[in-house]
Scaffold this motif. Structure first.
Motif, PDB file in Angstrom:
ATOM      1  N   GLN A  51       4.802   7.219  -8.482  1.00 17.03           N
ATOM      2  CA  GLN A  51       4.368   8.198  -9.473  1.00 17.03           C
ATOM      3  C   GLN A  51       3.987   7.525 -10.792  1.00 17.03           C
ATOM      4  O   GLN A  51       3.340   8.132 -11.632  1.00 17.03           O
ATOM      5  N   ASN A  52       4.392   6.283 -10.958  1.00 11.92           N
ATOM      6  CA  ASN A  52       4.139   5.519 -12.177  1.00 11.92           C
ATOM      7  C   ASN A  52       2.789   4.814 -12.047  1.00 11.92           C
ATOM      8  O   ASN A  52       2.608   3.972 -11.166  1.00 11.92           O
ATOM      9  N   PRO A  53       1.812   5.118 -12.932  1.00 15.55           N
ATOM     10  CA  PRO A  53       0.480   4.496 -12.824  1.00 15.55           C
ATOM     11  C   PRO A  53       0.511   2.966 -12.898  1.00 15.55           C
ATOM     12  O   PRO A  53      -0.260   2.300 -12.206  1.00 15.55           O
ATOM     13  N   VAL A  77       0.844  -1.198   0.000  1.00 14.35           N
ATOM     14  CA  VAL A  77       0.000   0.000   0.000  1.00 14.35           C
ATOM     15  C   VAL A  77       0.874   1.240   0.000  1.00 14.35           C
ATOM     16  O   VAL A  77       0.620   2.195  -0.749  1.00 14.35           O
ATOM     17  N   HIS A  78       1.905   1.227   0.804  1.00 15.43           N
ATOM     18  CA  HIS A  78       2.832   2.364   0.839  1.00 15.43           C
ATOM     19  C   HIS A  78       3.460   2.580  -0.538  1.00 15.43           C
ATOM     20  O   HIS A  78       3.552   3.715  -1.017  1.00 15.43           O
ATOM     21  N   GLY A  79       3.876   1.511  -1.185  1.00 16.19           N
ATOM     22  CA  GLY A  79       4.457   1.607  -2.521  1.00 16.19           C
ATOM     23  C   GLY A  79       3.467   2.173  -3.521  1.00 16.19           C
ATOM     24  O   GLY A  79       3.828   2.997  -4.372  1.00 16.19           O
ATOM     25  N   ALA A  80       2.205   1.764  -3.406  1.00 19.08           N
ATOM     26  CA  ALA A  80       1.180   2.267  -4.325  1.00 19.08           C
ATOM     27  C   ALA A  80       0.924   3.750  -4.098  1.00 19.08           C
ATOM     28  O   ALA A  80       0.800   4.518  -5.050  1.00 19.08           O
ATOM     29  N   VAL A  81       0.868   4.162  -2.864  1.00 20.16           N
ATOM     30  CA  VAL A  81       0.613   5.569  -2.542  1.00 20.16           C
ATOM     31  C   VAL A  81       1.766   6.449  -2.998  1.00 20.16           C
ATOM     32  O   VAL A  81       1.566   7.540  -3.536  1.00 20.16           O
ATOM     33  N   GLU A  82       2.980   5.978  -2.811  1.00 18.62           N
ATOM     34  CA  GLU A  82       4.166   6.782  -3.113  1.00 18.62           C
ATOM     35  C   GLU A  82       4.564   6.763  -4.592  1.00 18.62           C
ATOM     36  O   GLU A  82       5.269   7.656  -5.050  1.00 18.62           O
ATOM     37  N   LEU A  87       3.000   0.963 -11.989  1.00 21.64           N
ATOM     38  CA  LEU A  87       3.568   0.480 -10.735  1.00 21.64           C
ATOM     39  C   LEU A  87       2.567   0.640  -9.595  1.00 21.64           C
ATOM     40  O   LEU A  87       2.429  -0.237  -8.742  1.00 21.64           O
ATOM     41  N   LYS A  88       1.859   1.753  -9.593  1.00 16.00           N
ATOM     42  CA  LYS A  88       0.819   1.998  -8.584  1.00 16.00           C
ATOM     43  C   LYS A  88      -0.224   0.878  -8.631  1.00 16.00           C
ATOM     44  O   LYS A  88      -0.580   0.308  -7.599  1.00 16.00           O
ATOM     45  N   GLN A  89      -0.689   0.552  -9.831  1.00 11.68           N
ATOM     46  CA  GLN A  89      -1.681  -0.515 -10.001  1.00 11.68           C
ATOM     47  C   GLN A  89      -1.118  -1.867  -9.557  1.00 11.68           C
ATOM     48  O   GLN A  89      -1.807  -2.649  -8.907  1.00 11.68           O
ATOM     49  N   PHE A  90       0.133  -2.130  -9.895  1.00 11.58           N
ATOM     50  CA  PHE A  90       0.789  -3.376  -9.493  1.00 11.58           C
ATOM     51  C   PHE A  90       0.806  -3.510  -7.969  1.00 11.58           C
ATOM     52  O   PHE A  90       0.457  -4.560  -7.424  1.00 11.58           O
ATOM     53  N   PHE A  91       1.196  -2.445  -7.284  1.00 12.42           N
ATOM     54  CA  PHE A  91       1.261  -2.498  -5.817  1.00 12.42           C
ATOM     55  C   PHE A  91      -0.124  -2.657  -5.194  1.00 12.42           C
ATOM     56  O   PHE A  91      -0.289  -3.387  -4.210  1.00 12.42           O
ATOM     57  N   TYR A  92      -1.131  -1.983  -5.749  1.00 13.29           N
ATOM     58  CA  TYR A  92      -2.482  -2.153  -5.220  1.00 13.29           C
ATOM     59  C   TYR A  92      -2.963  -3.592  -5.413  1.00 13.29           C
ATOM     60  O   TYR A  92      -3.565  -4.175  -4.509  1.00 13.29           O
ATOM     61  N   GLN A  93      -2.707  -4.160  -6.575  1.00 15.60           N
ATOM     62  CA  GLN A  93      -3.104  -5.544  -6.833  1.00 15.60           C
ATOM     63  C   GLN A  93      -2.383  -6.500  -5.883  1.00 15.60           C
ATOM     64  O   GLN A  93      -2.990  -7.416  -5.319  1.00 15.60           O
TER      65      GLN A  93
END
Length: 72
Positions: free
Chosen positions: A36-38, A29-34, A40-46
């Protein structure tokens, strides 16, 4: 032959695994919040969602064991 009961050692392993899964969820979750790459953000949320599902499965094992202990 397995009787269906969970040993103390197995419970300890499950608790340790739950702590690990909780840590992984928080890190993802921290990685997704931080991020800037959409993508990567989606990957971390998944990944956080998958880890949370694993955490819930472990919790279900503990709940099941607790129910057996209370009513056995």
């Amino acid at each position: 032959m397995h009787t269906g009961s969970v040993s103390t050692k197995e419970l300890s392993y499950i608790c340790d695994s739950m702590k690990n899964e909780e840590t992984l969820v928080k890190l993802c979750v921290h990685g997704a919040v931080e991020s800037q790459n959409p993508q990567l953000k989606q990957f971390f949320y998944q990944l956080s969602h998958e880890r949370f599902q694993d955490y819930n499965q472990l919790m279900n094992v503990l709940d099941h064991h607790s129910g057996q202990t209370q009513y056995s």
